[in-house]
Design a protein around this motif. Sequence first.
Motif, PDB file in Angstrom:
ATOM      1  N   ILE A 266       0.858  -1.179   0.000  1.00  0.00           N
ATOM      2  CA  ILE A 266       0.000   0.000   0.000  1.00  0.00           C
ATOM      3  C   ILE A 266       0.898   1.235   0.000  1.00  0.00           C
ATOM      4  N   ILE A 267       0.500   2.260  -0.732  1.00  0.00           N
ATOM      5  CA  ILE A 267       1.257   3.519  -0.803  1.00  0.00           C
ATOM      6  C   ILE A 267       0.594   4.551   0.103  1.00  0.00           C
ATOM      7  N   TYR A 268       1.328   4.990   1.137  1.00  0.00           N
ATOM      8  CA  TYR A 268       0.861   6.090   1.989  1.00  0.00           C
ATOM      9  C   TYR A 268       1.519   7.383   1.500  1.00  0.00           C
ATOM     10  N   THR A 269       0.735   8.458   1.423  1.00  0.00           N
ATOM     11  CA  THR A 269       1.323   9.721   0.998  1.00  0.00           C
ATOM     12  C   THR A 269       0.515  10.893   1.517  1.00  0.00           C
ATOM     13  N   ALA A 270       1.081  12.094   1.345  1.00  0.00           N
ATOM     14  CA  ALA A 270       0.476  13.353   1.765  1.00  0.00           C
ATOM     15  C   ALA A 270       0.225  14.226   0.541  1.00  0.00           C
ATOM     16  N   PRO A 271      -0.609  15.271   0.669  1.00  0.00           N
ATOM     17  CA  PRO A 271      -1.029  16.043  -0.514  1.00  0.00           C
ATOM     18  C   PRO A 271       0.099  16.647  -1.335  1.00  0.00           C
ATOM     19  N   ASP A 272       1.108  17.247  -0.695  1.00  0.00           N
ATOM     20  CA  ASP A 272       2.156  17.899  -1.483  1.00  0.00           C
ATOM     21  C   ASP A 272       2.993  16.895  -2.265  1.00  0.00           C
ATOM     22  N   PHE A 273       3.334  15.772  -1.645  1.00  0.00           N
ATOM     23  CA  PHE A 273       4.112  14.755  -2.345  1.00  0.00           C
ATOM     24  C   PHE A 273       3.293  14.141  -3.474  1.00  0.00           C
ATOM     25  N   TYR A 274       2.024  13.909  -3.222  1.00  0.00           N
ATOM     26  CA  TYR A 274       1.151  13.349  -4.256  1.00  0.00           C
ATOM     27  C   TYR A 274       1.085  14.283  -5.459  1.00  0.00           C
ATOM     28  N   ARG A 275       0.916  15.563  -5.194  1.00  0.00           N
ATOM     29  CA  ARG A 275       0.835  16.551  -6.275  1.00  0.00           C
ATOM     30  C   ARG A 275       2.109  16.566  -7.112  1.00  0.00           C
ATOM     31  N   ASP A 276       3.268  16.462  -6.459  1.00  0.00           N
ATOM     32  CA  ASP A 276       4.546  16.541  -7.160  1.00  0.00           C
ATOM     33  C   ASP A 276       4.892  15.261  -7.911  1.00  0.00           C
ATOM     34  N   ASN A 277       4.417  14.097  -7.427  1.00  0.00           N
ATOM     35  CA  ASN A 277       4.954  12.842  -7.954  1.00  0.00           C
ATOM     36  C   ASN A 277       3.933  11.769  -8.332  1.00  0.00           C
ATOM     37  N   LEU A 278       2.815  11.691  -7.652  1.00  0.00           N
ATOM     38  CA  LEU A 278       1.986  10.495  -7.749  1.00  0.00           C
ATOM     39  C   LEU A 278       0.659  10.677  -8.483  1.00  0.00           C
ATOM     40  N   LYS A 279       0.326  11.882  -8.862  1.00  0.00           N
ATOM     41  CA  LYS A 279      -0.929  12.084  -9.565  1.00  0.00           C
ATOM     42  C   LYS A 279      -0.931  11.281 -10.863  1.00  0.00           C
ATOM     43  N   GLY A 280      -1.879  10.378 -10.999  1.00  0.00           N
ATOM     44  CA  GLY A 280      -1.989   9.540 -12.190  1.00  0.00           C
ATOM     45  C   GLY A 280      -1.079   8.327 -12.192  1.00  0.00           C
ATOM     46  N   ALA A 281      -0.199   8.179 -11.209  1.00  0.00           N
ATOM     47  CA  ALA A 281       0.750   7.056 -11.171  1.00  0.00           C
ATOM     48  C   ALA A 281       0.186   5.875 -10.376  1.00  0.00           C
ATOM     49  N   PHE A 282       0.689   4.707 -10.647  1.00  0.00           N
ATOM     50  CA  PHE A 282       0.371   3.468  -9.937  1.00  0.00           C
ATOM     51  C   PHE A 282      -1.139   3.229  -9.814  1.00  0.00           C
ATOM     52  N   PRO A 283      -1.859   3.166 -10.923  1.00  0.00           N
ATOM     53  CA  PRO A 283      -3.310   2.978 -10.853  1.00  0.00           C
ATOM     54  C   PRO A 283      -3.735   1.629 -10.290  1.00  0.00           C
ATOM     55  N   ASP A 284      -2.850   0.637 -10.315  1.00  0.00           N
ATOM     56  CA  ASP A 284      -3.195  -0.693  -9.831  1.00  0.00           C
ATOM     57  C   ASP A 284      -2.722  -0.960  -8.406  1.00  0.00           C
ATOM     58  N   TYR A 285      -2.291   0.078  -7.710  1.00  0.00           N
ATOM     59  CA  TYR A 285      -1.841  -0.070  -6.326  1.00  0.00           C
ATOM     60  C   TYR A 285      -2.849   0.543  -5.364  1.00  0.00           C
ATOM     61  N   PRO A 286      -3.022  -0.067  -4.191  1.00  0.00           N
ATOM     62  CA  PRO A 286      -3.891   0.529  -3.180  1.00  0.00           C
ATOM     63  C   PRO A 286      -3.212   1.741  -2.540  1.00  0.00           C
ATOM     64  N   PHE A 287      -4.000   2.755  -2.191  1.00  0.00           N
ATOM     65  CA  PHE A 287      -3.469   3.982  -1.605  1.00  0.00           C
ATOM     66  C   PHE A 287      -4.056   4.218  -0.214  1.00  0.00           C
ATOM     67  N   TRP A 288      -3.223   4.805   0.633  1.00  0.00           N
ATOM     68  CA  TRP A 288      -3.606   5.270   1.969  1.00  0.00           C
ATOM     69  C   TRP A 288      -3.297   6.769   1.961  1.00  0.00           C
ATOM     70  N   LEU A 289      -4.329   7.596   2.073  1.00  0.00           N
ATOM     71  CA  LEU A 289      -4.197   9.028   1.832  1.00  0.00           C
ATOM     72  C   LEU A 289      -4.370   9.840   3.112  1.00  0.00           C
ATOM     73  N   ARG A 290      -3.432  10.763   3.312  1.00  0.00           N
ATOM     74  CA  ARG A 290      -3.553  11.713   4.422  1.00  0.00           C
ATOM     75  C   ARG A 290      -4.360  12.918   3.941  1.00  0.00           C
ATOM     76  N   SER A 291      -5.455  13.205   4.661  1.00  0.00           N
ATOM     77  CA  SER A 291      -6.277  14.364   4.333  1.00  0.00           C
ATOM     78  C   SER A 291      -7.029  14.757   5.597  1.00  0.00           C
ATOM     79  N   VAL A 292      -6.484  15.729   6.341  1.00  0.00           N
ATOM     80  CA  VAL A 292      -6.992  16.037   7.674  1.00  0.00           C
ATOM     81  C   VAL A 292      -7.891  17.260   7.723  1.00  0.00           C
ATOM     82  N   ALA A 293      -8.205  17.843   6.578  1.00  0.00           N
ATOM     83  CA  ALA A 293      -9.098  19.012   6.566  1.00  0.00           C
ATOM     84  C   ALA A 293     -10.199  18.905   5.530  1.00  0.00           C
ATOM     85  N   ALA A 294     -10.189  17.868   4.727  1.00  0.00           N
ATOM     86  CA  ALA A 294     -11.215  17.694   3.697  1.00  0.00           C
ATOM     87  C   ALA A 294     -11.261  16.223   3.301  1.00  0.00           C
TER      88      ALA A 294
END
Length: 342
Positions: A266-294
């Motif tokens: 599983i890939i854990y990430t935060a919004p800034d790192f996701y924006r810089d690197n992971l948007k659209g990447a690894f579509p077949d991997y499960p994600f664990w997302l940090r989002s503490v305000a929305a």
Amino acid sequence: MRLSDVTAIFLACLTVSGCASGPPPENVRAGQPSQETTSSVVPPSNLVPSGNVGEAAAAASAPQEELAWAGQVPQSQAFAPAARTVGAPIPSERPIAMLAPAKPEMRAAPQTRSQIYSYGFRDAKPINFGSISPRKLAVHGVDISRWQGEIDWERLRTQGANFAYIKATDGGDHLDPMFRKNWRRAKEAGLKRGAYHFFYWCRTAGEQADWFIRNVPKEAGALPPVIDVEWNGESSCKRRPSRERVLEKMQVFMDKLERHYGQRPIIYTAPDFYRDNLKGAFPDYPFWLRSVAAHPSKVYPKRKWVFWQYSGSGLSHGVDGRIDLNVFHGDENDWHDWVASR
């Protein structure tokens, strides 16, 4: 020649033949301890992640301890090229139930459904998520590290921690000093638990995968391993590789773990790192997302997820101080099906 002499010779031949037919003893090569000595993440001054979206979750290094249970990584695991596994397609209505790779050859855990405890946490900095509040989801859990100190796992579970992700390693030479104890105690308390690795951008991916494999047991019933990828200003490594290089390093690490544990990480990430690197990447991997305000749908548009980290300021009986709170994307039946598919 007399009959008695013939008989004696015949018996002697049988004896010699039987002694010579046994297999030779098997040679076993002893493992060698790791000689890795690189530095890793510097402990942050504020041990609790703040509540702002875009701020990466805090991570800290731990002094290396002698690994009584860690053996040498076999050469076939440490250096053989990773065999890529194609992920299963993800149906839009049930994104969390179809992300299981081929099962490894290991002893199966008993297929019993654990009791689900309802939400009983408090929050030092509560957020109003409106109609899409995480409280409306059924299966909550926590992620912890050395910074939570001694944990009363039985009390924590009855507060609503149905699963726990436990900090195991970071970089290529650091083991969380509480990992072994937390790993054992969480299981004894009946929680489903998995281990996570904080990725260090100044160390090769292969070395980090080998280090994680040395320290995290391969157990039937454990949740998939997690790679925690984020930018961390407190880290001693200030390097920020290109997106291409980030994805390459992640793939090497994840391939090694998938081959060893038989589960897609599983890939854990935060919004800034996701924006810089992971948007659209690894579509077949499960994600664990940090989002503490929305809700994640607002911060990570169109990204399917398995776990949502919705608070870094949770409060619970059984833990001194604050704790990260998470929720599984689905109802109780989805959870049991997903766990069984591991």
